[in-house]
Design a protein around this motif. Structure first.
Motif, PDB file in Angstrom:
ATOM      1  N   VAL A 297      39.704  22.778 -92.134  1.00  0.00           N
ATOM      2  CA  VAL A 297      38.480  23.543 -92.396  1.00  0.00           C
ATOM      3  C   VAL A 297      37.577  23.493 -91.162  1.00  0.00           C
ATOM      4  O   VAL A 297      37.093  24.536 -90.686  1.00  0.00           O
ATOM      5  N   GLU A 298      37.374  22.302 -90.624  1.00  0.00           N
ATOM      6  CA  GLU A 298      36.512  22.167 -89.451  1.00  0.00           C
ATOM      7  C   GLU A 298      37.118  22.834 -88.225  1.00  0.00           C
ATOM      8  O   GLU A 298      36.442  23.543 -87.476  1.00  0.00           O
ATOM      9  N   ARG A 299      38.404  22.639 -88.006  1.00  0.00           N
ATOM     10  CA  ARG A 299      39.048  23.209 -86.821  1.00  0.00           C
ATOM     11  C   ARG A 299      38.954  24.725 -86.820  1.00  0.00           C
ATOM     12  O   ARG A 299      38.638  25.329 -85.798  1.00  0.00           O
ATOM     13  N   LEU A 300      39.209  25.344 -87.965  1.00  0.00           N
ATOM     14  CA  LEU A 300      39.139  26.812 -88.006  1.00  0.00           C
ATOM     15  C   LEU A 300      37.711  27.322 -87.911  1.00  0.00           C
ATOM     16  O   LEU A 300      37.488  28.443 -87.461  1.00  0.00           O
ATOM     17  N   THR A 301      36.747  26.506 -88.295  1.00  0.00           N
ATOM     18  CA  THR A 301      35.352  26.884 -88.100  1.00  0.00           C
ATOM     19  C   THR A 301      35.068  27.093 -86.614  1.00  0.00           C
ATOM     20  O   THR A 301      34.396  28.041 -86.225  1.00  0.00           O
ATOM     21  N   TRP A 302      35.611  26.219 -85.775  1.00  0.00           N
ATOM     22  CA  TRP A 302      35.373  26.278 -84.338  1.00  0.00           C
ATOM     23  C   TRP A 302      36.355  27.189 -83.618  1.00  0.00           C
ATOM     24  O   TRP A 302      35.985  27.797 -82.603  1.00  0.00           O
ATOM     25  N   GLU A 303      37.573  27.277 -84.078  1.00  0.00           N
ATOM     26  CA  GLU A 303      38.604  28.007 -83.335  1.00  0.00           C
ATOM     27  C   GLU A 303      38.996  29.346 -83.960  1.00  0.00           C
ATOM     28  O   GLU A 303      39.807  30.068 -83.389  1.00  0.00           O
ATOM     29  N   GLY A 304      38.441  29.668 -85.097  1.00  0.00           N
ATOM     30  CA  GLY A 304      38.879  30.853 -85.830  1.00  0.00           C
ATOM     31  C   GLY A 304      38.782  32.164 -85.081  1.00  0.00           C
ATOM     32  O   GLY A 304      39.523  33.101 -85.364  1.00  0.00           O
ATOM     33  N   VAL A 305      37.908  32.248 -84.110  1.00  0.00           N
ATOM     34  CA  VAL A 305      37.732  33.502 -83.370  1.00  0.00           C
ATOM     35  C   VAL A 305      38.969  33.842 -82.539  1.00  0.00           C
ATOM     36  O   VAL A 305      39.376  34.998 -82.491  1.00  0.00           O
ATOM     37  N   ASP A 306      39.564  32.835 -81.897  1.00  0.00           N
ATOM     38  CA  ASP A 306      40.686  33.135 -81.008  1.00  0.00           C
ATOM     39  C   ASP A 306      41.993  32.430 -81.392  1.00  0.00           C
ATOM     40  O   ASP A 306      42.947  32.425 -80.632  1.00  0.00           O
ATOM     41  N   HIS A 307      42.036  31.851 -82.573  1.00  0.00           N
ATOM     42  CA  HIS A 307      43.252  31.223 -83.082  1.00  0.00           C
ATOM     43  C   HIS A 307      43.682  31.928 -84.364  1.00  0.00           C
ATOM     44  O   HIS A 307      42.892  32.626 -84.994  1.00  0.00           O
ATOM     45  N   ARG A 308      44.933  31.703 -84.736  1.00  0.00           N
ATOM     46  CA  ARG A 308      45.484  32.367 -85.924  1.00  0.00           C
ATOM     47  C   ARG A 308      46.360  31.399 -86.697  1.00  0.00           C
ATOM     48  O   ARG A 308      47.249  30.768 -86.119  1.00  0.00           O
ATOM     49  N   MET A 309      46.093  31.299 -88.004  1.00  0.00           N
ATOM     50  CA  MET A 309      46.956  30.522 -88.892  1.00  0.00           C
ATOM     51  C   MET A 309      47.637  31.492 -89.845  1.00  0.00           C
ATOM     52  O   MET A 309      46.994  32.370 -90.421  1.00  0.00           O
ATOM     53  N   THR A 310      48.925  31.314 -89.991  1.00  0.00           N
ATOM     54  CA  THR A 310      49.719  32.088 -90.938  1.00  0.00           C
ATOM     55  C   THR A 310      50.313  31.124 -91.940  1.00  0.00           C
ATOM     56  O   THR A 310      50.795  30.053 -91.562  1.00  0.00           O
ATOM     57  N   VAL A 311      50.269  31.485 -93.213  1.00  0.00           N
ATOM     58  CA  VAL A 311      50.908  30.662 -94.233  1.00  0.00           C
ATOM     59  C   VAL A 311      52.151  31.363 -94.754  1.00  0.00           C
ATOM     60  O   VAL A 311      52.217  32.598 -94.790  1.00  0.00           O
ATOM     61  N   ALA A 312      53.121  30.550 -95.125  1.00  0.00           N
ATOM     62  CA  ALA A 312      54.346  31.040 -95.747  1.00  0.00           C
ATOM     63  C   ALA A 312      54.304  30.649 -97.218  1.00  0.00           C
ATOM     64  O   ALA A 312      53.965  29.509 -97.552  1.00  0.00           O
ATOM     65  N   GLU A 313      54.640  31.602 -98.063  1.00  0.00           N
ATOM     66  CA  GLU A 313      54.722  31.347 -99.500  1.00  0.00           C
ATOM     67  C   GLU A 313      56.098  31.763-100.002  1.00  0.00           C
ATOM     68  O   GLU A 313      56.627  32.780 -99.585  1.00  0.00           O
ATOM     69  N   ARG A 314      56.630  30.942-100.858  1.00  0.00           N
ATOM     70  CA  ARG A 314      57.883  31.279-101.540  1.00  0.00           C
ATOM     71  C   ARG A 314      57.552  31.365-103.017  1.00  0.00           C
ATOM     72  O   ARG A 314      57.132  30.389-103.632  1.00  0.00           O
ATOM     73  N   ASP A 315      57.682  32.572-103.553  1.00  0.00           N
ATOM     74  CA  ASP A 315      57.367  32.825-104.964  1.00  0.00           C
ATOM     75  C   ASP A 315      55.969  32.318-105.320  1.00  0.00           C
ATOM     76  O   ASP A 315      55.768  31.670-106.350  1.00  0.00           O
ATOM     77  N   GLY A 316      55.002  32.578-104.424  1.00  0.00           N
ATOM     78  CA  GLY A 316      53.619  32.216-104.683  1.00  0.00           C
ATOM     79  C   GLY A 316      53.234  30.783-104.360  1.00  0.00           C
ATOM     80  O   GLY A 316      52.076  30.422-104.479  1.00  0.00           O
ATOM     81  N   ARG A 317      54.177  29.965-103.937  1.00  0.00           N
ATOM     82  CA  ARG A 317      53.923  28.552-103.601  1.00  0.00           C
ATOM     83  C   ARG A 317      53.823  28.406-102.090  1.00  0.00           C
ATOM     84  O   ARG A 317      54.701  28.862-101.358  1.00  0.00           O
TER      85      ARG A 317
END
Length: 169
Positions: A50-70
């Motif tokens: 949460v804190e890291r993306l607060t500071w880096e969210g402008v130029d960083h990207r997180m992608t999540v993978a879900e399998r059947d909604g998990r």
């Protein structure tokens, strides 16, 4: 069983932290002592994201993978940590332990390389723990090559060496 990738949202980050901690324990327990993996807790790891993306969210990207909604994995990328304007840095790919060998890591890597290319970077870099043989094999199969660059980092009370890998995108 359908795998899907999507951008992470703030609502994902506590679950990402818990997944990250489980992934670290599973991936590193063969070469790091238990006390190195006891902290941070899953909750602390979630707060870290949460804190890291607060500071880096402008130029960083997180992608999540879900399998059947998990939630089963994530990747995180941003600008090169060595300041090369032509290079994007793949900070992390982490998976639920039971997702290894199912193509999820590969899907996250391909997606990250596409995102790096889309941002105009022509090279990708990453750091991998030297003793994490499984991760090194995974990246090498994906076209990454060790550069000879190295650094050390602390994981709990243990100093661990890391190796830099790069590849064109």
């Amino acid at each position: 069983m359908t795998l899907s990738l999507r951008p992470a949202t703030e609502a994902d980050l506590m679950a990402v932290g818990a997944l990250h901690q489980r992934s670290r324990v599973a991936a590193y327990s063969s070469f790091l002592p238990p006390e190195a993996l006891a902290d941070p807790t899953p909750e602390a790891m979630g707060r870290y994201w949460v804190e890291r993306l607060t500071w880096e969210g402008v130029d960083h990207r997180m992608t999540v993978a879900e399998r059947d909604g998990r939630l089963v994995g994530f990747s995180y990328l941003g600008p090169d940590d060595e300041g090369d304007p032509a290079t994007g840095l793949l900070h992390a790919i982490h998976l639920e332990p039971d997702e290894r060998g199912r193509g999820t890591g590969r899907a996250l890597m391909v997606d990250a390389l596409d995102a790096i290319r889309a941002r105009g970077w022509t090279r990708a870099a990453l750091w991998v723990l030297r003793d994490n043989a499984a991760a090194r094999r995974f990246y090498e199969r994906g076209g990454w090559h060790a550069t000879g660059g190295h650094l050390t980092e602390r994981i709990g009370p243990v100093t661990v060496p890391q190796l830099r890998y790069t590849r064109p995108v």
